[in-house]
Design a protein around this motif. Sequence first.
Motif, PDB file in Angstrom:
ATOM      1  N   ILE A  43       0.843  -1.197   0.000  1.00 19.79           N
ATOM      2  CA  ILE A  43       0.000   0.000   0.000  1.00 19.79           C
ATOM      3  C   ILE A  43       0.880   1.249   0.000  1.00 19.79           C
ATOM      4  O   ILE A  43       1.848   1.336   0.752  1.00 19.79           O
ATOM      5  CB  ILE A  43      -0.924  -0.004   1.227  1.00 19.79           C
ATOM      6  CG1 ILE A  43      -1.931  -1.153   1.116  1.00 19.79           C
ATOM      7  CG2 ILE A  43      -1.660   1.325   1.369  1.00 19.79           C
ATOM      8  CD1 ILE A  43      -2.769  -1.344   2.363  1.00 19.79           C
ATOM      9  N   GLY A  44       0.533   2.202  -0.845  1.00 15.61           N
ATOM     10  CA  GLY A  44       1.277   3.448  -0.903  1.00 15.61           C
ATOM     11  C   GLY A  44       2.231   3.551  -2.065  1.00 15.61           C
ATOM     12  O   GLY A  44       2.665   4.649  -2.429  1.00 15.61           O
ATOM     13  N   MET A  45       2.603   2.415  -2.675  1.00 13.27           N
ATOM     14  CA  MET A  45       3.502   2.455  -3.822  1.00 13.27           C
ATOM     15  C   MET A  45       2.780   3.027  -5.042  1.00 13.27           C
ATOM     16  O   MET A  45       1.553   3.024  -5.127  1.00 13.27           O
ATOM     17  CB  MET A  45       4.019   1.052  -4.145  1.00 13.27           C
ATOM     18  CG  MET A  45       4.943   0.484  -3.089  1.00 13.27           C
ATOM     19  SD  MET A  45       5.526  -1.189  -3.485  1.00 13.27           S
ATOM     20  CE  MET A  45       6.512  -0.866  -4.957  1.00 13.27           C
ATOM     21  N   GLY A  46       3.568   3.525  -6.004  1.00  9.12           N
ATOM     22  CA  GLY A  46       3.003   4.018  -7.245  1.00  9.12           C
ATOM     23  C   GLY A  46       2.345   2.896  -8.036  1.00  9.12           C
ATOM     24  O   GLY A  46       2.573   1.704  -7.785  1.00  9.12           O
ATOM     25  N   LYS A  47       1.528   3.268  -8.990  1.00 12.34           N
ATOM     26  CA  LYS A  47       0.791   2.292  -9.787  1.00 12.34           C
ATOM     27  C   LYS A  47       1.716   1.580 -10.770  1.00 12.34           C
ATOM     28  O   LYS A  47       2.749   2.104 -11.177  1.00 12.34           O
ATOM     29  CB  LYS A  47      -0.339   2.997 -10.552  1.00 12.34           C
ATOM     30  CG  LYS A  47      -1.361   3.668  -9.654  1.00 12.34           C
ATOM     31  CD  LYS A  47      -2.446   4.341 -10.478  1.00 12.34           C
ATOM     32  CE  LYS A  47      -3.496   5.008  -9.596  1.00 12.34           C
ATOM     33  NZ  LYS A  47      -4.550   5.672 -10.403  1.00 12.34           N
TER      34      LYS A  47
ATOM     35  N   PHE B  96      12.956  -5.120  -0.197  1.00 12.88           N
ATOM     36  CA  PHE B  96      12.410  -4.596   1.053  1.00 12.88           C
ATOM     37  C   PHE B  96      11.481  -3.446   0.709  1.00 12.88           C
ATOM     38  O   PHE B  96      11.925  -2.358   0.359  1.00 12.88           O
ATOM     39  CB  PHE B  96      13.528  -4.125   1.985  1.00 12.88           C
ATOM     40  CG  PHE B  96      13.031  -3.548   3.286  1.00 12.88           C
ATOM     41  CD1 PHE B  96      12.620  -4.369   4.320  1.00 12.88           C
ATOM     42  CD2 PHE B  96      12.978  -2.172   3.473  1.00 12.88           C
ATOM     43  CE1 PHE B  96      12.165  -3.837   5.524  1.00 12.88           C
ATOM     44  CE2 PHE B  96      12.527  -1.628   4.672  1.00 12.88           C
ATOM     45  CZ  PHE B  96      12.119  -2.467   5.695  1.00 12.88           C
ATOM     46  N   ASN B  97      10.179  -3.694   0.753  1.00 12.15           N
ATOM     47  CA  ASN B  97       9.164  -2.670   0.522  1.00 12.15           C
ATOM     48  C   ASN B  97       8.333  -2.511   1.790  1.00 12.15           C
ATOM     49  O   ASN B  97       7.730  -3.477   2.251  1.00 12.15           O
ATOM     50  CB  ASN B  97       8.243  -3.051  -0.642  1.00 12.15           C
ATOM     51  CG  ASN B  97       8.961  -3.034  -1.984  1.00 12.15           C
ATOM     52  OD1 ASN B  97       9.943  -2.305  -2.158  1.00 12.15           O
ATOM     53  ND2 ASN B  97       8.492  -3.825  -2.930  1.00 12.15           N
ATOM     54  N   LYS B  98       8.313  -1.294   2.321  1.00 15.11           N
ATOM     55  CA  LYS B  98       7.559  -1.073   3.558  1.00 15.11           C
ATOM     56  C   LYS B  98       6.985   0.337   3.577  1.00 15.11           C
ATOM     57  O   LYS B  98       7.685   1.307   3.279  1.00 15.11           O
ATOM     58  CB  LYS B  98       8.446  -1.278   4.785  1.00 15.11           C
ATOM     59  CG  LYS B  98       7.682  -1.181   6.109  1.00 15.11           C
ATOM     60  CD  LYS B  98       8.529  -1.600   7.277  1.00 15.11           C
ATOM     61  CE  LYS B  98       7.763  -1.490   8.605  1.00 15.11           C
ATOM     62  NZ  LYS B  98       6.554  -2.350   8.626  1.00 15.11           N
ATOM     63  N   THR B  99       5.707   0.421   3.902  1.00 16.42           N
ATOM     64  CA  THR B  99       5.039   1.702   4.085  1.00 16.42           C
ATOM     65  C   THR B  99       4.842   1.922   5.584  1.00 16.42           C
ATOM     66  O   THR B  99       4.233   1.094   6.268  1.00 16.42           O
ATOM     67  CB  THR B  99       3.685   1.723   3.358  1.00 16.42           C
ATOM     68  OG1 THR B  99       3.912   1.586   1.956  1.00 16.42           O
ATOM     69  CG2 THR B  99       2.947   3.023   3.621  1.00 16.42           C
ATOM     70  N   PHE B 100       5.364   3.028   6.092  1.00 15.88           N
ATOM     71  CA  PHE B 100       5.344   3.285   7.528  1.00 15.88           C
ATOM     72  C   PHE B 100       4.043   3.947   7.979  1.00 15.88           C
ATOM     73  O   PHE B 100       3.529   3.668   9.054  1.00 15.88           O
ATOM     74  CB  PHE B 100       6.533   4.166   7.922  1.00 15.88           C
ATOM     75  CG  PHE B 100       7.856   3.552   7.581  1.00 15.88           C
ATOM     76  CD1 PHE B 100       8.349   2.468   8.286  1.00 15.88           C
ATOM     77  CD2 PHE B 100       8.605   4.051   6.523  1.00 15.88           C
ATOM     78  CE1 PHE B 100       9.574   1.895   7.968  1.00 15.88           C
ATOM     79  CE2 PHE B 100       9.829   3.485   6.194  1.00 15.88           C
ATOM     80  CZ  PHE B 100      10.312   2.403   6.912  1.00 15.88           C
ATOM     81  N   ASN B 101       3.531   4.859   7.149  1.00 13.27           N
ATOM     82  CA  ASN B 101       2.285   5.560   7.462  1.00 13.27           C
ATOM     83  C   ASN B 101       1.715   6.114   6.166  1.00 13.27           C
ATOM     84  O   ASN B 101       2.132   5.714   5.080  1.00 13.27           O
ATOM     85  CB  ASN B 101       2.527   6.670   8.494  1.00 13.27           C
ATOM     86  CG  ASN B 101       3.666   7.594   8.088  1.00 13.27           C
ATOM     87  OD1 ASN B 101       3.750   8.043   6.942  1.00 13.27           O
ATOM     88  ND2 ASN B 101       4.573   7.874   9.029  1.00 13.27           N
TER      89      ASN B 101
END
Length: 342
Positions: free
Chosen positions: A39-43, A210-215
């Motif tokens: 969630i949060g990454m570009g399309k 490593f893909n991570k969405t913090f907020n």
Amino acid sequence: MEIRKLLLGALCLVFFTVHAQAQAPETETLEEYATPGVIGMGKSRGVIIGYERLPDFGIDSESEDPRLGDGSGQVRRHNKFFVKAYAPLVNKPQSKLILGFDYQLEEFNFENLNENSYDLYRYLEDKNLKSIGLQLAYLHSLNERNFYLIRIKGELNGDYTRDNINIPDYLKATIDVAYGWKKTPTYALGVGLQLGYTYGRQSIYPGVLFNKTFNDKYGVESIFPANARLRYNANEKTLFYAGYRLEGASYDIFADETSLSQFGEVEFRRTDIKGLLRMEREIYDFVWFAVEGGFRQYYRNRLFDEVGSRDELITNDLKGAAYVGVELYLVPPRKWAQRQAQ
């Protein structure tokens, strides 16, 4: 003329890819399957058209072969142009097979060249170093937590033209395999290996995803050590990035009409590292653009006596340089994404 043909071809790919995306199945199941995205990454992108320029940097060249000698010069500009397109052949909730095509071209322009200038510079002047690639990528989700990826790519890299291309002389193959874990909707981790020419000579390169969405605003996207970026989501239509990227290329060339011609087919390899700032912005629904800039520092830039060799003919020392690039790309239409969510 060649750029015009490329743009025309790119527009055809645009219409093809948008149509393919629009025709994707509407009967997606509600079950969640693991993917590398968070969630949060570009399309995801269907077609990308880009241009990059590095202006005005120095180059010094050394050779232990007395027939070649040493040289120095100034690169007025280093241009890169590329077109990439991706289309789904299989687009199921659990399995996806993506066909990809890319064309890249780079050229060097030097200052004050004449018949006495260093032979490598005279040969590279306005020479189109090309790469045409075709790939298949298979992404399969084992369950809600685990996935794997296999990608096979073939490229024709070199100084060929339409009239003199000989496929065995320029063909290079790359294989990627990766296995990953979708920890949460905002956190994906993976490990993988690549057998290819990304950083020059054919080698096996490891990678850690490593893909991570913090907020709602911040996240990290990386495939270490190849690249890493900190992401800032200004809003759903604007994203900013800061990070670095390793880049490389390997070209087979026949440097005729210079002292290099006596060696026949030689290989030109380069590896660079870029520190970058990037902005991505929606123009209209499925059309986005990006602007990127930063600083390029070369790591290796060398000419070898034959393809795959470890014997260097020329070692080039390139000065660091600022760069700027622009991209125009297509993403899945918003209406399609809304149907998928229903």
